[in-house]
Design a protein around this motif. Structure first.
Motif, PDB file in Angstrom:
ATOM      1  N   LEU A 274     -11.054   8.408  -9.678  1.00 24.02           N
ATOM      2  CA  LEU A 274     -12.421   8.438 -10.168  1.00 24.02           C
ATOM      3  C   LEU A 274     -13.302   9.243  -9.215  1.00 24.02           C
ATOM      4  CD1 LEU A 274     -13.064   4.770 -11.372  1.00 24.02           C
ATOM      5  CD2 LEU A 274     -12.153   6.695 -12.657  1.00 24.02           C
ATOM      6  N   GLU A 275     -13.789  10.379  -9.673  1.00 31.55           N
ATOM      7  CA  GLU A 275     -14.723  11.182  -8.871  1.00 31.55           C
ATOM      8  C   GLU A 275     -16.144  10.815  -9.290  1.00 31.55           C
ATOM      9  OE1 GLU A 275     -13.556  15.344  -9.024  1.00 31.55           O
ATOM     10  OE2 GLU A 275     -12.523  15.001  -7.129  1.00 31.55           O
ATOM     11  N   ILE A 276     -16.535   9.627  -8.895  1.00 29.58           N
ATOM     12  CA  ILE A 276     -17.803   9.040  -9.306  1.00 29.58           C
ATOM     13  C   ILE A 276     -18.510   8.534  -8.059  1.00 29.58           C
ATOM     14  CG2 ILE A 276     -18.836   7.141 -10.624  1.00 29.58           C
ATOM     15  CD1 ILE A 276     -16.571   7.514 -12.663  1.00 29.58           C
ATOM     16  N   LYS A 277     -19.809   8.689  -8.019  1.00 30.65           N
ATOM     17  CA  LYS A 277     -20.576   8.493  -6.791  1.00 30.65           C
ATOM     18  C   LYS A 277     -20.391   7.109  -6.178  1.00 30.65           C
ATOM     19  CE  LYS A 277     -25.201   9.133  -4.834  1.00 30.65           C
ATOM     20  NZ  LYS A 277     -26.600   9.521  -5.106  1.00 30.65           N
ATOM     21  N   ASP A 278     -20.339   6.058  -7.004  1.00 31.73           N
ATOM     22  CA  ASP A 278     -20.267   4.713  -6.424  1.00 31.73           C
ATOM     23  C   ASP A 278     -18.844   4.263  -6.116  1.00 31.73           C
ATOM     24  OD1 ASP A 278     -19.397   4.225  -8.982  1.00 31.73           O
ATOM     25  OD2 ASP A 278     -20.898   2.711  -9.460  1.00 31.73           O
ATOM     26  N   LYS A 279     -17.913   5.184  -6.153  1.00 30.88           N
ATOM     27  CA  LYS A 279     -16.550   5.045  -5.638  1.00 30.88           C
ATOM     28  C   LYS A 279     -15.875   3.740  -6.030  1.00 30.88           C
ATOM     29  CE  LYS A 279     -17.339   8.399  -2.002  1.00 30.88           C
ATOM     30  NZ  LYS A 279     -16.486   9.427  -2.613  1.00 30.88           N
ATOM     31  N   GLU A 280     -15.596   2.846  -5.037  1.00 26.90           N
ATOM     32  CA  GLU A 280     -14.794   1.673  -5.348  1.00 26.90           C
ATOM     33  C   GLU A 280     -15.483   0.723  -6.321  1.00 26.90           C
ATOM     34  OE1 GLU A 280     -17.065   0.313  -1.713  1.00 26.90           O
ATOM     35  OE2 GLU A 280     -16.099   2.172  -2.377  1.00 26.90           O
ATOM     36  N   ALA A 281     -16.808   0.789  -6.428  1.00 20.91           N
ATOM     37  CA  ALA A 281     -17.505  -0.069  -7.395  1.00 20.91           C
ATOM     38  C   ALA A 281     -17.069   0.276  -8.816  1.00 20.91           C
ATOM     39  CB  ALA A 281     -19.023   0.083  -7.241  1.00 20.91           C
ATOM     40  N   SER A 282     -17.067   1.563  -9.154  1.00 24.36           N
ATOM     41  CA  SER A 282     -16.576   1.972 -10.471  1.00 24.36           C
ATOM     42  C   SER A 282     -15.075   1.754 -10.591  1.00 24.36           C
ATOM     43  CB  SER A 282     -16.908   3.439 -10.728  1.00 24.36           C
ATOM     44  OG  SER A 282     -18.250   3.594 -11.148  1.00 24.36           O
ATOM     45  N   ALA A 283     -14.352   1.948  -9.501  1.00 19.94           N
ATOM     46  CA  ALA A 283     -12.900   1.759  -9.546  1.00 19.94           C
ATOM     47  C   ALA A 283     -12.544   0.315  -9.879  1.00 19.94           C
ATOM     48  CB  ALA A 283     -12.280   2.178  -8.220  1.00 19.94           C
ATOM     49  N   HIS A 284     -13.311  -0.654  -9.358  1.00 19.48           N
ATOM     50  CA  HIS A 284     -13.080  -2.059  -9.710  1.00 19.48           C
ATOM     51  C   HIS A 284     -13.220  -2.260 -11.214  1.00 19.48           C
ATOM     52  CE1 HIS A 284     -12.735  -3.376  -5.645  1.00 19.48           C
ATOM     53  NE2 HIS A 284     -14.005  -3.203  -5.324  1.00 19.48           N
ATOM     54  N   ARG A 285     -14.263  -1.695 -11.795  1.00 27.12           N
ATOM     55  CA  ARG A 285     -14.506  -1.845 -13.234  1.00 27.12           C
ATOM     56  C   ARG A 285     -13.416  -1.162 -14.051  1.00 27.12           C
ATOM     57  NH1 ARG A 285     -19.744   1.095 -13.432  1.00 27.12           N
ATOM     58  NH2 ARG A 285     -19.648   0.751 -15.684  1.00 27.12           N
ATOM     59  N   ALA A 286     -13.001   0.018 -13.597  1.00 35.83           N
ATOM     60  CA  ALA A 286     -11.931   0.734 -14.299  1.00 35.83           C
ATOM     61  C   ALA A 286     -10.629  -0.056 -14.257  1.00 35.83           C
ATOM     62  CB  ALA A 286     -11.738   2.111 -13.676  1.00 35.83           C
ATOM     63  N   CYS A 287     -10.378  -0.682 -13.129  1.00 35.18           N
ATOM     64  CA  CYS A 287      -9.166  -1.482 -12.974  1.00 35.18           C
ATOM     65  C   CYS A 287      -9.153  -2.638 -13.980  1.00 35.18           C
ATOM     66  CB  CYS A 287      -9.091  -1.998 -11.540  1.00 35.18           C
ATOM     67  SG  CYS A 287      -7.523  -2.743 -11.088  1.00 35.18           S
ATOM     68  N   LEU A 288     -10.281  -3.293 -14.146  1.00 36.58           N
ATOM     69  CA  LEU A 288     -10.381  -4.395 -15.111  1.00 36.58           C
ATOM     70  C   LEU A 288     -10.148  -3.903 -16.531  1.00 36.58           C
ATOM     71  CD1 LEU A 288     -13.463  -6.325 -13.654  1.00 36.58           C
ATOM     72  CD2 LEU A 288     -11.050  -7.029 -13.579  1.00 36.58           C
ATOM     73  N   ILE A 289     -10.665  -2.718 -16.849  1.00 33.71           N
ATOM     74  CA  ILE A 289     -10.461  -2.155 -18.180  1.00 33.71           C
ATOM     75  C   ILE A 289      -8.987  -1.822 -18.402  1.00 33.71           C
ATOM     76  CG2 ILE A 289     -10.967  -0.168 -19.665  1.00 33.71           C
ATOM     77  CD1 ILE A 289     -13.781  -0.140 -18.392  1.00 33.71           C
ATOM     78  N   LEU A 290      -8.350  -1.215 -17.406  1.00 35.59           N
ATOM     79  CA  LEU A 290      -6.932  -0.919 -17.521  1.00 35.59           C
ATOM     80  C   LEU A 290      -6.119  -2.188 -17.755  1.00 35.59           C
ATOM     81  CD1 LEU A 290      -6.232   1.754 -14.740  1.00 35.59           C
ATOM     82  CD2 LEU A 290      -6.180   2.096 -17.203  1.00 35.59           C
TER      83      LEU A 290
END
Length: 307
Positions: A274-290
């Protein structure tokens, strides 16, 4: 499928890119700084394992001036055990790591000096992965470079330079489509010429393409990756920041767009950065979606607590 973020963990109080000015170089400062950076990298990896974030792009500055002639400190031997321990941790927990050398790494520059410095940087960063004992699925990610007024000549120079690279670098190198100059089709031409895998950037493809729908583009890129030598397709994921200039990355993940992208991806094995500014915060959400849609593969082991 693994999800990850690049370089910096904003939840921890450390950095893997501590450095100093070239004018104040000393072997002692290199030793102290590398020790600090490697300790932080270990903490980040432990955090990632605890949160099922198993894809991480490491920062290029672990060793200050790592490819610069001024750096004569024998960091490869001095820190051999530390690098090996990190590599052992990566392998034990099913992580995937990579580097994305800085923009000054340009293999198709007409300037021979720039090309040589680019190769030196790739050798430096690849050597860290070698010291970790990682196989060729740990990659070095670069762009195709500049146009210099002649696309065909620029692509020809890239191919010629690639053929001169050390085999250890060739085994790790991947080329990413960009948002202004080199589309997926250009990168596929490089793959056809020398076999380099194409790292797919969905946002760049949205900005610059040749009309390929996203599901088709993903599959074209995935076909350039050897399943064992290269591992699963690596993807950089982002989207357009609303109301900003074209090509500006969004500050936080838009879940509806990410879910739509996963539908385009379904059926492919891939790891998403994820090349998104809030880094691991968005990655946590993406992980839950996956996990929700049944596309997350969990790590087999748990990491020790992060101090």
């Amino acid at each position: 499928m693994r999800i990850g973020y690049p370089c910096v963990n904003e939840s921890l109080d450390c950095s893997t890119a501590s450095t100093f000015r070239l004018a104040s170089y000393s072997d002692e400062r290199v030793e102290q700084t590398v020790a600090k950076n490697l300790a932080c990298l270990q903490r980040i990896l432990e955090y990632n394992v605890q949160h099922e974030l198993r894809f991480f792009r490491m920062g290029s500055g672990i060793v200050p001036f790592g490819s610069h002639p001024i750096n004569t400190f024998p960091w490869q031997t001095h820190f051999a055990a530390e690098f090996r321990a990190i590599g052992d941790y990566v392998k034990a927990h099913g992580l995937r790591v990579s580097f994305h050398p800085d923009q000054f790494v340009v293999l198709n520059s007409p300037d021979a000096g720039i090309v040589q410095r680019s190769i030196d940087e790739l050798v430096y960063q690849g050597s860290m992965l070698d010291l970790m004992g990682l196989d060729s699925t740990a990659k070095l990610q670069i762009h195709a470079g500049g146009l210099y007024g002649d696309r065909e000549a620029a692509l020809t120079r890239w191919i010629a330079t690639y053929k001169t690279l050390p085999e250890a670098v060739k085994a790790r190198l991947v080329v990413e489509n960009d948002d202004r100059l080199y589309s997926l089709q250009d990168c596929l031409r490089l793959h056809d010429a020398v076999g380099v895998p194409v790292l797919f950037d969905n946002f760049h493809h949205e900005c610059l393409n040749n009309g390929e729908p996203m599901p088709m583009a993903l599959r074209l890129a995935a076909a350039t990756w050897h399943p064992t030598q290269d591992g699963p397709l690596m993807i950089d994921y982002s989207s357009q920041a609303p109301g900003e200039r074209k090509g500006k990355h969004v500050a936080t993940m838009e879940e509806a767009l990410f879910r739509r992208f996963l539908e385009d991806l379904r059926g492919l094995d891939a790891d998403i950065m994820l090349e998104i500014k809030d880094k691991e915060a968005s990655a946590h959400r993406a992980c839950l979606i996956l996990e929700e849609v049944g596309m997350l593969v969990r790590a087999a082991q748990n990491a020790p607590a992060v101090s």
